[in-house]
Motif scaffolding. Structure first.
Motif: not given
Length: 283
Positions: A103-105, A136-140
């Protein structure tokens, strides 16, 4: 930025978690994708190894994963470790209970809307955080105190997600019961946080929380919340290309998972590393 006006060949990988969590949404998404794409190959891997093999053998097909945040993170991690992420465009239809990162993306969380975005959306290049262990980190990512983290996970598990309780038991080693009179260790962490080599907070300043998120133009946004004593302490903020956290053993939440314990970790922003198909006007 690429526009997918002409539906192309898709490789639809359906995570078993999604099939168990909401088979109807999976069916709807599959039907929309099959009707709208020129060619659709659907794969139903039963485990992580089979998932990795299917993704590696995708050929010229554009991968579409159906699953939750963990599915998305696993897919991006595999492509990164294969050094194929920069040349790949990924799509996702979120299905499951853990969808905060999707959702954040900017990915629609409804099956029909997400499937339509796969067919009609545009490619957006997004920044990633990559650490010195190739994670890896996509959001936070967030670093709460260990006791706070464990309490949050136990609370979530009690709310109907037993896999979280299992995760906590795996990540937080069991200890013998404390005597009733023994004091509980203090919650605040003592960490050194460096942004592009400049110390933002050092070990002599207890902190309540640290957060690092990919920002814009290849920089990460770092927020450190010092421990408040009496009056609320103002958060410390910085932006930079690399972020290093070190100190006593700490765990951190990255997207939908918990990592650690570690004593030192460095994250570097990879600008535009992730190609993700999003609805027009999003991202």
């Amino acid at each position: 930025m690429a526009t997918f006006a002409t539906p192309d060949q898709l490789l639809v990988i359906i995570d078993p978690i999604a099939r168990r969590a909401d088979g109807e949404s999976v069916r709807i998404a599959k039907d929309v994708l099959s009707a709208g794409a020129a060619s659709t190959k659907v794969c139903l891997p039963e485990g992580p190894e089979e998932f990795a093999r299917v993704l590696a053998r995708r050929g010229s097909r554009r991968p579409v994963v159906i699953g939750d945040d963990r599915t998305l993170t696993r897919t991006v991690s595999l492509l990164h470790r294969q050094r194929e992420l920069a040349g790949c465009v990924l799509s996702m239809v979120p299905v499951g209970t853990v969808l905060g990162v999707a959702h954040a993306l900017g990915i629609p969380t409804g099956a029909v809307a997400a499937a339509r975005a796969v067919l009609d959306g545009v490619e957006r290049r997004l920044d990633l955080l990559v650490d010195d262990s190739d994670g890896v980190v996509l959001g936070a990512l967030r670093i709460p105190p260990l006791q706070q983290l464990a309490a949050q996970e136990e609370t979530a598990a009690a709310g109907g997600r037993p896999w979280l309780q299992s995760l906590v038991r795996t990540l937080v080693p069991s200890r013998p019961p404390r005597p009733v009179s023994a004091p509980v260790p203090p919650g605040p962490a003592r960490l050194r946080v460096e942004v592009d080599g400049v110390t933002l907070v050092d070990l002599d300043q207890p902190v309540e929380a640290v957060s690092v998120t990919p920002g814009a133009a290849g920089e990460a946004e770092v927020v450190v919340r010092p421990l408040s004593v009496g009056t609320e302490a103002a958060p410390l903020e910085a932006r930079g290309h690399t972020v290093t956290v070190s100190g006593a053993d700490f765990r951190y939440r990255a997207d939908a998972g918990v990592v650690g314990p570690v004593r030192r970790r460095t994250w570097t922003v990879r600008e535009g590393e992730l190609g993700l198909v999003l609805p027009v006007g999003r991202g």
